[in-house]
Design a protein around this motif. Structure first.
Motif: not given
Length: 135
Positions: A75-84, A101-110
Motif C-alpha cells: 500500500l501507498n500509505g495505509t489504504t491505497n493499493a500499489i499492487c493488486t 501495479i496501480s499507475r495511480t498509487h505507485c508514486s510514493v512521496a517522501a
C-alpha cells in the motif's frame, strides 16, 4: 564508452559501472533500481517502510518460506493499493509476482510509508521484495 556513475552523493565510494544511452524523447531518464526486502512474521501485522525520498514502485513479489498459502498487498500509505493483492506460497521457495501495479498509487512521496500487509497467518520468514526507482 563506460564510465563510473555516482550512486550516492553522500557515499562517493559506492560506484557502479555505467554506460550511456540515447533517447529521442526528452522524458527518458536512467534510474537506479532499489529493492527493499521485507521479512514477515506468521501473522497479519503490517510492516511499514518510510523513505525520506520519493520513489516509484515498479514491482512486488513474494518468496514463500513454507507450505502455507497467503495473500499479500503493498500500500501507498495505509489504504491505497500499489499492487493488486496476490496469493503466494504452497511450497518453500515458491516465487510469486504481483499481477498488476496501480499507475495511480505507485508514486510514493517522501515521508509516506510503503505498507506491506499479509491477509492471513502464513509462514514466518516469508520474504516480500518491493522494487522501486527514485522519483
Amino acid at each position: 564508452m563506460a564510465y563510473d556513475l555516482l550512486v550516492h552523493a553522500d557515499a562517493p565510494e559506492e560506484r557502479v559501472r555505467g554506460g550511456s544511452y540515447s533517447a529521442t524523447n526528452a522524458s527518458a531518464k536512467g534510474c537506479t533500481i532499489e529493492q527493499f526486502r521485507v521479512v514477515t512474521g506468521a501473522n497479519t501485522t503490517a510492516i511499514d517502510l518510510t523513505l525520506d525520498y520519493p520513489v516509484i514502485v515498479t514491482d512486488v513479489h513474494a518468496i514463500s518460506a513454507g507450505s502455507a498459502t497467503d495473500n499479500v498487498t503493498c500500500l501507498n500509505g495505509t489504504t491505497n493499493a500499489i499492487c493488486t493483492a496476490f496469493a503466494f506460497g504452497g511450497s518453500d521457495g515458491a516465487v510469486t509476482r504481483a499481477g498488476a501495479i496501480s499507475r495511480t498509487h505507485c508514486s510514493v512521496a517522501a515521508g509516506t510509508q510503503i505498507r506491506v500487509v499479509k491477509s492471513g497467518n502464513g509462514d514466518a520468514g516469508d520474504v516480500i521484495i518491493v522494487t522501486a526507482i527514485r522519483a
